[in-house]
Design an enzyme around this catalytic site. Structure first.
Site, PDB file in Angstrom:
ATOM      1  CB  CYS A 134     110.950 -16.214  -7.360  1.00  0.00           C
ATOM      2  SG  CYS A 134     110.842 -14.766  -6.331  1.00  0.00           S
ATOM      3  CB  CYS A 168     104.553  -7.530  -3.914  1.00  0.00           C
ATOM      4  SG  CYS A 168     105.543  -8.324  -5.172  1.00  0.00           S
ATOM      5  CB  CYS A 211     113.268 -12.345  -8.780  1.00  0.00           C
ATOM      6  SG  CYS A 211     113.617 -14.016  -8.226  1.00  0.00           S
TER       7      CYS A 211
END
Length: 145
Positions: free
Chosen positions: A82, A89, A9
């Protein structure tokens, strides 16, 4: 072969912490379960409150950076909880055997009225648990459970 699950996250302060604690509650020591954030922050107090409401021990939870795991841990399942972390990334865990996208609303975002916030944290906690239980039910054999 021990499976390693890493929940990712942005801040490792709410959703990924809940997912880590809830999965551990359901599978115990049968998997290595971790969570981390791209920009870790302190665990939101309501994260602990809503987990404790379910009788989950929060004493060992701590906010961790993804840097603790990159190149150091062979991840079986990298689970993004999330959208921001997944977008920022997309190749963070190219070496993970499995990548999953499970985006949940950020319970800390929005109105700061304490009662409204608590309801949001409970809803997200319940959604995370529901998703984990569905995953465990459909992947039990592959997960070695």
């Amino acid at each position: 072969f021990r499976r390693v699950v890493l929940f990712l996250c942005s801040h490792n302060s709410a959703r990924s912490q809940m997912a880590e604690a809830i999965l551990r509650e359901h599978v115990g020591e049968r998997m290595d379960i971790h969570s981390a954030g791209l920009d870790p922050e302190a665990i939101h107090p309501l994260t602990k409150v809503v987990l404790q409401e379910r009788g989950i021990d929060v004493s060992q939870l701590r906010s961790k950076s993804v840097k603790e795991y990159l190149g150091k841990v062979s991840v079986t399942h990298a689970i993004f909880v999330c959208v921001q972390a997944e977008v920022r990334c997309p190749t963070t865990y190219p070496f993970a055997l499995n990548r999953h996208s499970w985006p949940f609303d950020d319970p800390a975002a929005g109105p700061t009225d304490p009662d409204v916030q608590l309801l949001r944290f409970r809803r997200v906690r319940d959604e995370i648990e529901e998703r984990i239980l569905a995953w465990l039910a459909t992947e039990a054999e592959e997960l070695g459970l």
